[in-house]
Design a protein around this motif. Structure first.
Motif, PDB file in Angstrom:
ATOM      1  N   GLY A  53      80.883 -71.700  48.944  1.00  0.00           N
ATOM      2  CA  GLY A  53      80.308 -71.623  50.285  1.00  0.00           C
ATOM      3  C   GLY A  53      81.460 -71.516  51.265  1.00  0.00           C
ATOM      4  O   GLY A  53      82.448 -72.246  51.142  1.00  0.00           O
ATOM      5  N   GLY A 113      85.072 -74.780  53.430  1.00  0.00           N
ATOM      6  CA  GLY A 113      84.586 -74.216  52.175  1.00  0.00           C
ATOM      7  C   GLY A 113      84.204 -75.289  51.184  1.00  0.00           C
ATOM      8  O   GLY A 113      84.452 -76.477  51.384  1.00  0.00           O
ATOM      9  N   GLY A 120      76.488 -70.640  56.475  1.00  0.00           N
ATOM     10  CA  GLY A 120      77.644 -70.054  55.783  1.00  0.00           C
ATOM     11  C   GLY A 120      77.283 -68.910  54.854  1.00  0.00           C
ATOM     12  O   GLY A 120      76.125 -68.492  54.765  1.00  0.00           O
ATOM     13  N   ILE A 162      73.685 -73.056  51.306  1.00  0.00           N
ATOM     14  CA  ILE A 162      74.843 -72.590  52.099  1.00  0.00           C
ATOM     15  C   ILE A 162      74.352 -71.810  53.321  1.00  0.00           C
ATOM     16  O   ILE A 162      74.820 -72.012  54.432  1.00  0.00           O
ATOM     17  N   ARG A 192      78.346 -63.218  59.259  1.00  0.00           N
ATOM     18  CA  ARG A 192      77.970 -64.596  59.625  1.00  0.00           C
ATOM     19  C   ARG A 192      77.543 -64.670  61.103  1.00  0.00           C
ATOM     20  O   ARG A 192      76.511 -65.237  61.447  1.00  0.00           O
ATOM     21  N   LEU A 195      82.542 -70.798  55.589  1.00  0.00           N
ATOM     22  CA  LEU A 195      82.189 -70.604  57.005  1.00  0.00           C
ATOM     23  C   LEU A 195      80.888 -71.292  57.410  1.00  0.00           C
ATOM     24  O   LEU A 195      80.278 -70.912  58.398  1.00  0.00           O
ATOM     25  N   PHE A 196      80.440 -72.306  56.666  1.00  0.00           N
ATOM     26  CA  PHE A 196      79.247 -73.080  57.048  1.00  0.00           C
ATOM     27  C   PHE A 196      79.655 -74.130  58.078  1.00  0.00           C
ATOM     28  O   PHE A 196      80.838 -74.344  58.348  1.00  0.00           O
ATOM     29  N   ASP A 197      78.652 -74.803  58.638  1.00  0.00           N
ATOM     30  CA  ASP A 197      78.901 -75.900  59.576  1.00  0.00           C
ATOM     31  C   ASP A 197      79.200 -77.162  58.753  1.00  0.00           C
ATOM     32  O   ASP A 197      78.304 -77.698  58.095  1.00  0.00           O
TER      33      ASP A 197
END
Ligand code: AMP
Ligand code: MN
Ligand code: MN
Ligand code: MN
Length: 288
Positions: free
Chosen positions: A76, A60, A182, A177, A277, A78-80
């Motif tokens: 943000g 996050g 994410g 994001i 997602r 669950l993003f990479d």
């Protein structure tokens, strides 16, 4: 029960990323997101704890934005965390922040507070220097009796030396994001705009700008506020999120997971986010 908002010593919390993961595990949380302000620097150490803890560790960040002329925070989730474009974009926010910090020093000096940026940096355990560090140093140098006074009189919105960040609009933050895979979540809407602010319209506008959800659960909300924001999330078909905003001893009285004591963020919150997602159903901004 989970917690999708907390800070480590890589922004303005007091705890190490590893310790946050261990605390979440000990508290029996099913998931914890580390959401430091404008930096991804704590995430490698946080996420590396994953095999050692049962709690699901979620990448996050909390990005500093401006909306309707005020400071608005966008989470943000669950993003990479390895996305190179996202990392470079986050770096630009920190450059704007550093420029703000220099302007803040100049403004403080102009109103008679002989502050040194180097001394403030000494209080920051990482490269990220926040107004929380300014507030602590202003108290230490006797310019304000408490951090609250430092914000009210000097560096908070409306204070004599207040300097805003250069504008990062919410739609830009959401796009960054999303492009990193994410979800974009408005942080603590109940703490923006003051008591009479009407969120129904503003949130509908943020939804058009591509925000996927907002914090309907928050460490400092009362039951009425939580109900209001849960109803709004359902009405706007936006994802409810939630977290404590734990900062360690910088924000006394707040606990990981339970906030001021009564916070309970259900597991269904993360399950709904993962469905969105994993299907790539992030909200597209309406062009116009
Ligand atoms: P920055 O990101 O450096 O602009 O600092 C923002 C942080 O300063 C917020 O996340 C709060 O922790 C703190 N802060 C700013 N204004 C206030 C205020 N009026 N009262 C308490 N904390 C504040
Ligand atoms: Mn903070
Ligand atoms: Mn915030
Ligand atoms: Mn926060």
């Amino acid at each position: 029960m989970l917690d999708l908002h907390c800070h480590s010593c890589f922004s303005d919390g007091t705890e190490q990323p590893e310790d946050l993961a261990l605390m979440a595990d000990a508290a029996g949380l099913t998931a914890l997101a580390l959401t430091d302000h404008d930096t991804l620097a704590g995430l490698p150490r946080f996420l590396a704890m994953q095999p050692k803890v049962r709690t699901r560790l979620v990448p996050g960040i909390e990005l500093s934005c401006r909306f309707l002329g005020r400071e608005l925070h966008i989470l943000g989730l669950l993003f990479d965390p390895g996305d190179a474009v996202f990392r470079a974009r986050v770096d630009t926010v920190r450059i704007r922040r550093n420029a703000r910090n220099e302007a803040l020093v100049a403004r403080l000096r102009a109103v008679g507070v002989p502050i040194e940026l180097e001394a403030v940096k000494q209080l920051a355990p990482s490269e990220l220097v926040s107004r929380t560090h300014f507030a602590r140093h202003l108290v230490a140098m006797g310019a304000a009796p408490t951090p609250q006074d430092a914000y009210r009189k000097l560096i908070g919105e409306g204070g004599a030396a207040f300097v805003p960040f250069e504008n990062l609009p919410p739609d830009e933050a959401a796009r960054w994001i999303h492009e990193a895979g994410g979800l974009a979540i408005v942080a603590h809407p109940g703490r923006f705009g003051g008591g009479n602010f009407v969120w129904a319209e503003a949130m509908a506008e943020l939804r058009i700008h591509g925000l996927d959800g907002f914090e309907a659960y928050y460490g400092e909300y009362g039951p009425q506020e939580q109900r209001h924001f849960l109803e709004l999330a359902a009405a706007l078909e936006m994802l409810p999120s939630g977290g404590s905003d734990y900062h360690g001893t910088y924000k006394p009285g707040l606990s990981l997971g339970t906030g001021r004591g009564s916070l309970r963020v259900p597991d269904s919150v993360l399950e709904a986010m993962l469905r969105v997602r994993d299907r790539g159903m992030m909200r597209q901004p309406v062009q116009g």
